[in-house]
Scaffold this active site. Structure first.
Site, mmCIF file in Angstrom:
data_model
loop_
_atom_site.group_PDB
_atom_site.id
_atom_site.type_symbol
_atom_site.label_atom_id
_atom_site.label_comp_id
_atom_site.label_asym_id
_atom_site.label_seq_id
_atom_site.Cartn_x
_atom_site.Cartn_y
_atom_site.Cartn_z
ATOM 1 N N LYS A 168 4.276 -4.931 17.085
ATOM 2 C CA LYS A 168 4.810 -4.933 15.722
ATOM 3 C C LYS A 168 6.294 -4.578 15.815
ATOM 4 O O LYS A 168 6.674 -3.697 16.609
ATOM 5 C CB LYS A 168 4.049 -3.903 14.879
ATOM 6 C CG LYS A 168 4.488 -3.826 13.419
ATOM 7 C CD LYS A 168 3.602 -2.871 12.611
ATOM 8 C CE LYS A 168 4.018 -2.794 11.150
ATOM 9 N NZ LYS A 168 3.143 -1.920 10.351
ATOM 10 N N SER A 199 1.006 -3.724 6.001
ATOM 11 C CA SER A 199 2.260 -4.256 6.460
ATOM 12 C C SER A 199 2.206 -4.923 7.830
ATOM 13 O O SER A 199 3.139 -5.635 8.190
ATOM 14 C CB SER A 199 3.290 -3.120 6.516
ATOM 15 O OG SER A 199 2.916 -2.159 7.489
ATOM 16 N N SER A 256 -2.120 0.021 6.682
ATOM 17 C CA SER A 256 -1.436 -1.165 7.213
ATOM 18 C C SER A 256 -1.974 -1.744 8.515
ATOM 19 O O SER A 256 -1.528 -2.812 8.927
ATOM 20 C CB SER A 256 0.045 -0.861 7.410
ATOM 21 O OG SER A 256 0.718 -1.075 6.205
#
Ligand code: GLN
Length: 486
Positions: A78, A153, A177
């Protein structure tokens, strides 16, 4: 069949048996990303050259008998984890061209274990969002339906794993998330206990809630990844000095005799009926395997979303003050004076949702409102944590839905922050209490995946992974692959 269909564990065996090399595997996955990511926008940066060099090194290490637990296995990070010499954007214009001088501990640990990084995944700006639409780099599309959100997210990580770009990706979870995007893409999302994995080099959103974890397709793979990532780090003051068990070794034990807690409030009118039916089915499967169920009460859980939306913005308003146009990231041109430089750099560098959070945070922390909002939220947070503590006296794992429904259409909730925030209604409690939690695919609703949510006691990651693994041995929901990515 391409190697991309295999899980991390299967690929590890293939590399060990010399069925293929890491370079061959890496080439195949890079080609897949370049062929398909136009549809998804899951990646912000693809690091093809670095990946191929790391894969070649892994092949040499393996043949010399030196490889670590993840030797030659491709993963995606990420874009919230700092990577030396490779840009780290955090999904923001503010950090569009930011190059970190050091690696996050998670990045360092996985590199030491031999993992090969294919690139950095798209995400909501500074991890604020539930749909990946707040990213400066554009929304991510759900591989199951390109008109839908993959959640957020960590939507880039979840879409990439669901589309078989990589068998595993790192992710972070402040209020859901990791688990929410995992549920909406039919993947495993695992958030460990707060303090289990170092936050050093992970760009801070809300420091008392943020925790790094993984998105994979099987619980076994999550166990393998977590083992390589976790552990004490003296550079993170909230890292906990507890030994890291061998998570893979613990997966075999059955769920016989395990007590599953069902939270009454989690099956009320806010839950889509079809989603609820899939989740109840999953619980019935676990019962048929020897687990028992107990109803548990979390009397203050209804306060978790409002509590989170005071605590998280408060911490974010403080954490994001470092982005001032001077030391980090975007700097406005032609500023008249220092104040103008701050205002314009921040005004240009941050998107709407981030500004909304900073303003809320500054408000709840301001003199006159601190006691009414921030202090009150801290008190309610303690009550919620106490409710969980009491519940875990009677049960081993709390089970329920991960999200109120399957994936929603891109654009549907973006203008209505409150509806968007309610997507995390079942996940936020675990962050407020610092507990480990995960989402496991448990079926499709209208052709879109939904997830079973598991929450465990502090540092009891092993039990969660074991329940999920045993469930996956009995079911095949996690094997379903979106049609266009088979
Ligand atoms: N969706 C939640 C938020 O917008 C949680 C985000 C997260 O876990 N990083 O704050």
């Amino acid at each position: 069949m391409g190697k991309y269909t295999q899980t991390l564990t299967e690929l590890k065996a293939g590399l060990e048996q010399a069925d293929f090399t890491s370079v061959e595997l890496t080439e195949e996955l890079l080609a897949r990303i370049s062929a398909h990511d136009k549809k998804l926008n899951a990646m912000i940066t693809v690091t093809a050259d670095e990946a191929l060099a790391a894969a070649a090194q892994a092949d040499i290490d393996r043949s010399g008998g030196k490889g670590g637990a993840m030797c030659g296995l491709p993963i995606i990070h990420k874009d919230i984890f700092c990577t030396r010499d490779i840009r780290t954007t955090c999904g923001s214009r503010m950090l569009e061209n930011f190059i970190s001088p050091y690696d996050a501990t998670v990045v360092e640990n996985l590199a030491k274990a031999g993992a090969v990084v294919l690139g950095k995944s798209n995400m909501d700006e500074f991890a604020m969002g539930s749909s990946n639409e707040t990213s400066f780099f554009g929304p991510v599309h759900n591989p199951w339906d390109l008109d839908c959100s993959p959640g957020g997210s960590s939507g880039g990580s979840s879409a990439a794993v669901a589309a078989r770009f990589a068998p595993a990706a790192t992710a972070t979870d402040t209020g859901g998330s990791i688990r929410q995007p995992a549920a909406l893409t039919g993947t495993i999302g695992f958030k460990p206990t707060y303090g289990r994995v170092s936050r050093y080099g992970m760009i801070a959103f809300a420091s008392s809630l943020d925790q790094a974890g993984v998105i994979t397709r099987s619980a076994e793979d999550a166990a393998l990844m977590l083992g390589a990532m976790a552990g004490f780090d003296e550079r993170d003051s909230t890292s906990i000095d507890e030994p890291v068990p061998d998570y893979v070794a613990g997966l075999g034990q059955s769920v016989e005799g395990l007590r599953l807690g069902i939270v009454r409030q989690h099956f009320d009118e806010g839950l889509d009926a079809e989603t609820g039916a899939r989740v109840k089915n999953a619980i019935a499967t676990l019962e048929s395997m020897g687990a028992s169920t107990v109803e548990v009460d979390l009397p203050n859980i209804d306060m978790s979303v409002p509590t989170y939306y005071v605590v998280a913005p408060a911490e974010c308003s403080s954490n994001l003050s470092r982005f001032d146009g001077v030391r980090f990231g975007h700097r406005a041109e032609n500023a008249e004076d220092l104040l103008d430089l701050y205002c314009r750099s921040r005004g240009e560098g941050f998107g709407d949702e981030v500004k909304r959070r900073i303003m809320t945070g500054a408000y709840v922390l301001s003199a006159g409102y601190y006691d009414a909002y921030y202090l009150k939220a801290q008190q309610v947070r303690q009550l919620i944590a106490d409710d969980f503590r009491k519940a875990f006296a009677d049960v081993d794992v709390i089970v329920g839905p991960t999200t109120p429904s399957a994936a929603f259409k891109l654009g549907d909730k973006v203008d209505d922050p409150i509806t968007m925030y309610l997507n995390d209604i079942y996940t936020i409690g675990a962050n407020l209490a610092g507990l480990p939690a995960m989402s496991v695919p448990c079926g499709l609703v209208g052709g879109l995946p939904v997830g079973l949510h598991l929450v465990g006691g502090h540092f009891d990651e092993g039990t969660l992974l074991r329940v999920a693994h045993q469930y996956q041995l009995k079911t095949d929901f996690h094997q379903a692959c979106p049609e266009d990515f088979k």
